[in-house]
Design a protein around this motif. Structure first.
Motif, mmCIF file in Angstrom:
data_model
loop_
_atom_site.group_PDB
_atom_site.id
_atom_site.type_symbol
_atom_site.label_atom_id
_atom_site.label_comp_id
_atom_site.label_asym_id
_atom_site.label_seq_id
_atom_site.Cartn_x
_atom_site.Cartn_y
_atom_site.Cartn_z
ATOM 1 N N ASN A 133 6.104 1.680 -3.634
ATOM 2 C CA ASN A 133 7.408 2.198 -3.215
ATOM 3 C C ASN A 133 8.179 2.801 -4.386
ATOM 4 O O ASN A 133 8.864 3.803 -4.216
ATOM 5 N N PHE A 134 8.051 2.212 -5.568
ATOM 6 C CA PHE A 134 8.716 2.781 -6.747
ATOM 7 C C PHE A 134 8.128 4.161 -7.061
ATOM 8 O O PHE A 134 8.854 5.082 -7.417
ATOM 9 N N ALA A 135 6.794 4.261 -6.967
ATOM 10 C CA ALA A 135 6.151 5.539 -7.293
ATOM 11 C C ALA A 135 6.615 6.628 -6.324
ATOM 12 O O ALA A 135 6.884 7.754 -6.729
ATOM 13 N N LEU A 136 6.734 6.270 -5.043
ATOM 14 C CA LEU A 136 7.184 7.258 -4.059
ATOM 15 C C LEU A 136 8.648 7.630 -4.257
ATOM 16 O O LEU A 136 9.044 8.769 -4.086
ATOM 17 N N TYR A 137 9.436 6.639 -4.632
ATOM 18 C CA TYR A 137 10.872 6.855 -4.846
ATOM 19 C C TYR A 137 11.126 7.559 -6.180
ATOM 20 O O TYR A 137 12.196 8.095 -6.419
ATOM 21 N N ALA A 138 10.108 7.546 -7.050
ATOM 22 C CA ALA A 138 10.190 8.118 -8.403
ATOM 23 C C ALA A 138 11.235 7.395 -9.259
ATOM 24 O O ALA A 138 12.003 8.014 -10.002
ATOM 25 N N GLY A 139 11.251 6.089 -9.135
ATOM 26 C CA GLY A 139 12.174 5.272 -9.937
ATOM 27 C C GLY A 139 12.152 3.840 -9.398
ATOM 28 O O GLY A 139 11.514 3.572 -8.373
ATOM 29 N N ILE A 140 12.850 2.947 -10.085
ATOM 30 C CA ILE A 140 12.951 1.574 -9.569
ATOM 31 C C ILE A 140 13.938 1.614 -8.406
ATOM 32 O O ILE A 140 15.131 1.846 -8.609
ATOM 33 N N LEU A 163 5.398 -1.700 -13.046
ATOM 34 C CA LEU A 163 5.534 -0.325 -13.524
ATOM 35 C C LEU A 163 4.188 0.248 -13.982
ATOM 36 O O LEU A 163 3.949 1.454 -13.859
ATOM 37 N N LEU A 164 3.317 -0.617 -14.464
ATOM 38 C CA LEU A 164 1.963 -0.155 -14.814
ATOM 39 C C LEU A 164 1.247 0.330 -13.547
ATOM 40 O O LEU A 164 0.612 1.391 -13.531
ATOM 41 N N LEU A 165 1.373 -0.454 -12.473
ATOM 42 C CA LEU A 165 0.769 -0.057 -11.193
ATOM 43 C C LEU A 165 1.475 1.178 -10.621
ATOM 44 O O LEU A 165 0.839 2.057 -10.029
ATOM 45 N N ALA A 166 2.794 1.245 -10.809
ATOM 46 C CA ALA A 166 3.547 2.407 -10.312
ATOM 47 C C ALA A 166 3.129 3.669 -11.063
ATOM 48 O O ALA A 166 3.016 4.746 -10.473
ATOM 49 N N TRP A 167 2.887 3.527 -12.363
ATOM 50 C CA TRP A 167 2.426 4.667 -13.176
ATOM 51 C C TRP A 167 1.074 5.178 -12.627
ATOM 52 O O TRP A 167 0.880 6.373 -12.431
ATOM 53 N N GLY A 168 0.176 4.246 -12.334
ATOM 54 C CA GLY A 168 -1.119 4.623 -11.752
ATOM 55 C C GLY A 168 -0.929 5.310 -10.404
ATOM 56 O O GLY A 168 -1.573 6.327 -10.108
ATOM 57 N N SER A 169 -0.015 4.769 -9.579
ATOM 58 C CA SER A 169 0.231 5.344 -8.245
ATOM 59 C C SER A 169 0.834 6.735 -8.363
ATOM 60 O O SER A 169 0.552 7.617 -7.565
ATOM 61 N N LEU A 170 1.690 6.913 -9.373
ATOM 62 C CA LEU A 170 2.341 8.211 -9.577
ATOM 63 C C LEU A 170 1.298 9.279 -9.913
ATOM 64 O O LEU A 170 1.368 10.415 -9.431
ATOM 65 N N ILE A 171 0.321 8.912 -10.717
ATOM 66 C CA ILE A 171 -0.725 9.862 -11.111
ATOM 67 C C ILE A 171 -1.709 10.082 -9.952
ATOM 68 O O ILE A 171 -2.106 11.202 -9.647
ATOM 69 N N ALA A 172 -2.079 8.956 -9.282
ATOM 70 C CA ALA A 172 -3.129 9.040 -8.253
ATOM 71 C C ALA A 172 -2.583 9.429 -6.881
ATOM 72 O O ALA A 172 -3.347 9.759 -5.987
ATOM 73 N N GLY A 173 -1.282 9.345 -6.684
ATOM 74 C CA GLY A 173 -0.699 9.660 -5.373
ATOM 75 C C GLY A 173 -0.578 8.441 -4.487
ATOM 76 O O GLY A 173 0.309 8.370 -3.644
ATOM 77 N N ARG A 174 -1.441 7.462 -4.656
ATOM 78 C CA ARG A 174 -1.376 6.191 -3.913
ATOM 79 C C ARG A 174 -1.813 5.071 -4.841
ATOM 80 O O ARG A 174 -2.458 5.327 -5.865
ATOM 81 N N LEU A 175 -1.490 3.870 -4.452
ATOM 82 C CA LEU A 175 -1.968 2.733 -5.245
ATOM 83 C C LEU A 175 -3.438 2.495 -4.906
ATOM 84 O O LEU A 175 -3.785 2.384 -3.726
ATOM 85 N N ALA A 176 -4.282 2.434 -5.914
ATOM 86 C CA ALA A 176 -5.704 2.113 -5.683
ATOM 87 C C ALA A 176 -5.838 0.591 -5.745
ATOM 88 O O ALA A 176 -5.933 0.015 -6.829
ATOM 89 N N TRP A 177 -5.810 -0.030 -4.591
ATOM 90 C CA TRP A 177 -5.779 -1.503 -4.535
ATOM 91 C C TRP A 177 -6.991 -2.113 -5.222
ATOM 92 O O TRP A 177 -6.883 -3.122 -5.917
ATOM 93 N N GLY A 178 -8.157 -1.489 -5.001
ATOM 94 C CA GLY A 178 -9.387 -2.018 -5.601
ATOM 95 C C GLY A 178 -9.338 -1.966 -7.117
ATOM 96 O O GLY A 178 -9.773 -2.905 -7.795
ATOM 97 N N VAL A 179 -8.779 -0.892 -7.668
ATOM 98 C CA VAL A 179 -8.698 -0.767 -9.135
ATOM 99 C C VAL A 179 -7.678 -1.776 -9.681
ATOM 100 O O VAL A 179 -7.862 -2.330 -10.774
ATOM 101 N N ALA A 180 -6.616 -2.019 -8.902
ATOM 102 C CA ALA A 180 -5.615 -3.009 -9.344
ATOM 103 C C ALA A 180 -6.273 -4.371 -9.558
ATOM 104 O O ALA A 180 -5.892 -5.122 -10.465
ATOM 105 N N LEU A 181 -7.288 -4.676 -8.745
ATOM 106 C CA LEU A 181 -7.995 -5.949 -8.919
ATOM 107 C C LEU A 181 -8.737 -5.992 -10.250
ATOM 108 O O LEU A 181 -8.904 -7.046 -10.854
ATOM 109 N N LEU A 182 -9.214 -4.805 -10.676
ATOM 110 C CA LEU A 182 -10.019 -4.758 -11.906
ATOM 111 C C LEU A 182 -9.185 -4.930 -13.173
ATOM 112 O O LEU A 182 -9.722 -4.981 -14.271
#
Lengths: 443, 155
Positions: A133-140, A163-182
């Motif tokens: 949601n932060f990545a979509l909102y482009a802020g906290i 914010l680390l996950l939001a940064w990834g989502s901002l670049i990828a367009g969506r959160l990669a849930w599987g990568v978040a596990l890694l």
């Protein structure tokens, strides 16, 4: 594609760290030690940029987040602290079997995490949903955090992992849930690298490699069995391992104390418990240094980055009216009513489904090792942290904390486990520093 | 002399044996944990919570339902999460948080089924009911699965 882009965004973090490190007085490090340090600096500076841009009303964009990282590079041409040259250590011998074992452990953890066998439900309930949601909102998104159901997800929770996950989502367009596990095996790898890089300065390489293998197996097992993939514990323990590696095996110089404070700031910004950890580390190491040498320098150096980081985050949540866990008692008032069930419940959670094997391992290491120089501070931090855990569970008011303990105690106990592991692996003789210069030992 | 020998024995023999034994034992426990989580396969799990541990098992069905709903609802639309009045407040909050994680592109509005009021909901809203059926004349059924139903507000 989402997963690849997300992973790419995460791999950019050490590059950001190396840009931010331009202005920092870093100690000499070998490549194995440099990578975890740059990741730590990258995570913290990325968090700082994303929080400050939100504060200033600048919507996040990949370019807008990357641009501030050019400033230290440009500034570095005008003013740069005297950088230490890279550390050159003798080629380690006899470490291959232990290195293979450690690598095997990390691969095994990667499989366990990637196949969803270690997933924390909190990834879905709050880390991931906040990040997306932060990545979509482009802020906290403060309004999102004030949503009534968000009370469960602690609106004022420290922002680094989100914010680390939001940064990834901002670049990828969506959160990669599987990568978040890694992130679990990735931070475990970084913790292993940090431990090895600092331990080999102070103990024989073979011994350091064996201890690294034990650390990887210990954290790999306990993090997996307490279902921490996608949760805050992997980065928290990485920062804790980095702090103790620097303080236990480092040369005690000001530069290393400053670096330890950076790592403490990481712990503070990942989880609420990180603040307690940082407090105990500052008190134990700073306090002992004061008693031994009448010097307040270690205390000041250790607090130099960590305390302002926590202060800035608390100021942010106060100004945005998001206070929850930092606002005093989220669960209830302080009471001794359930002390007996707390003291009975915590040891039950400490068995990690293996008859206390992780604790037995640490106890054995403590028993068989040689005389240790700096075993006391990590042990003090561990004991203090155990007290903090009990203190936390006493904040339940009329609510019996038994379920709360079952849900979280195994994860909270990972920090004292790490503390006692470092007490057990502390070097047994004064340091023969292989460094380029003879540092003044502050700690 | 004897104490020195003992210390050397402890340092050079016992300590490495302990380290190796500890690392191998902990890795064996990790393998055991992996086996307990389900058959060892090299395929992607259907959700990040798909394993055999009871704490997560309950959430998987709900997550799969939410993923199915997400595929059927256009981006930006409002999704009303419908709950039976018997839903416990804590379960409701957890389900809403799970929905927020799966519907970042949508507006999520939790509501009890008896209290559905289309006049207060945005035009073109969808209603997702996990484990139940909605009997509201203003909504039409567009998809049904064993896990729940999905409706769209009538125009």
């Amino acid at each position: 594609m989402t997963g690849t882009l997300f992973l790419f965004a995460l791999l950019v973090v050490p590059v950001l760290g190396s840009a931010a490190a331009y202005l920092l007085p870093l100690p000499g490090l070998d490549p194995m030690g440099r990578i975890p340090v740059l990741v730590a600096i990258g995570c913290i500076s990325l968090t700082a940029v994303m929080v400050l841009e939100t504060w200033m009303g600048i919507p996040w964009t990949p370019l807008g987040i990357l641009l501030p990282f050019l400033l230290p590079v440009v500034g570095g041409f005008a003013w740069q602290p005297r950088q230490s040259p890279a550390l050159r250590l003798a080629r380690p011998r006899g470490i291959l079997p232990a290195a293979v074992l450690a690598l095997l452990g990390i691969l095994l953890v990667a499989y366990v995490a990637g196949s969803a066998r270690a997933t924390s439900a909190d990834l879905i309930l709050f880390w991931g949903s906040k990040a997306e949601n932060f990545a979509l909102y482009a802020g906290i998104d403060v309004t999102f955090l004030r949503f009534p159901s968000m009370h469960l997800a602690h609106p004022d929770y420290p922002p680094l992992l989100t914010l680390l996950l939001a940064w990834g989502s901002l670049i990828a367009g969506r959160l990669a849930w599987g990568v978040a596990l890694l992130l679990l095996p990735l931070f475990l790898l970084l913790a292993g690298m940090a431990f090895w890089a600092f331990a080999r300065r102070a103990v024989p390489a073979k011994r350091a490699a064996e201890s690294t293998a034990v650390l990887v197996a210990l954290l790999g097992y306990t993090l997996s069995v307490s279902l921490c993939a996608g949760n805050g514990e992997p980065p928290l323990l990485f920062f804790e391992v980095l702090v103790f590696s620097i303080l236990t095996f480092g040369d005690g110089s000001r530069r290393l104390l400053f670096l330890a404070s950076v790592a403490l700031a990481g712990a503070v910004l990942v989880k609420v418990e990180g603040a307690a950890f940082a407090g105990f580390v500052i008190l134990a190491y700073g306090g002992l240094a004061f008693l031994r040498r009448r010097s307040l320098t270690p205390l000041a150096m250790l607090a130099s980055v960590s305390v302002p980081s926590l202060g800035l985050w608390i100021l942010f949540v106060r100004l945005h009216d998001l206070q929850d866990v930092y606002g005093a008692h989220p669960m209830g008032s302080f009471t001794f009513k359930f002390l007996r069930s707390i003291l009975a419940g915590i040891p039950k959670s400490a068995d990690y489904g293996a008859a206390y094997a992780p604790w037995i391992v640490v106890a054995l290491l403590l028993l068989v090792g040689a005389r240790r120089r700096d075993w006391m501070p990590p042990a003090l931090v561990g004991v203090g942290y155990l007290g903090f855990i009990v203190f936390c569970y006493m904040h339940g008011g009329d609510y019996d904390p038994t379920t709360w303990i079952k849900w979280s105690a195994d994860r909270l106990l990972l920090t004292p486990l790490v503390c006692f592991f470092f007490a057990a692996t502390a070097p047994s003789r004064p340091l023969q520093t292989p460094s380029f210069e003879t540092p003044r030992r502050e700690w | 002399m004897r104490s020195l020998l003992m210390r050397r024995f402890s340092h050079e023999v016992l300590a490495p044996i302990t380290s190796w034994g500890a690392a191998l034992a902990l890795l064996a426990l990790l393998v055991f944990h992996a086996i307990q989580g389900g058959a060892l396969k090299l395929e992607r799990p259907s959700t990040v919570l798909t394993n055999k541990y009871w704490v997560q098992r309950g959430a998987v069905r709900h997550l799969l339902f939410l993923q199915d709903v997400e595929e059927r609802v256009p981006r930006g639309a409002a999704i009303i999460l419908v709950f039976s009045p018997a839903t416990k407040p804590m379960d409701l909050k957890i389900n809403v948080l799970q929905a927020l994680s799966q519907f970042p592109d949508h507006s999520v509005i939790p509501a009890y089924d008896r209290l559905i009021n289309p006049r207060t909901h945005p035009a073109g809203a969808y209603a997702a009911y996990f484990g139940g059926e909605l009997h509201a004349p203003t909504y039409e059924l567009i998809w049904r699965s064993g896990a729940g139903t999905l409706y769209r507000a009538k125009r």
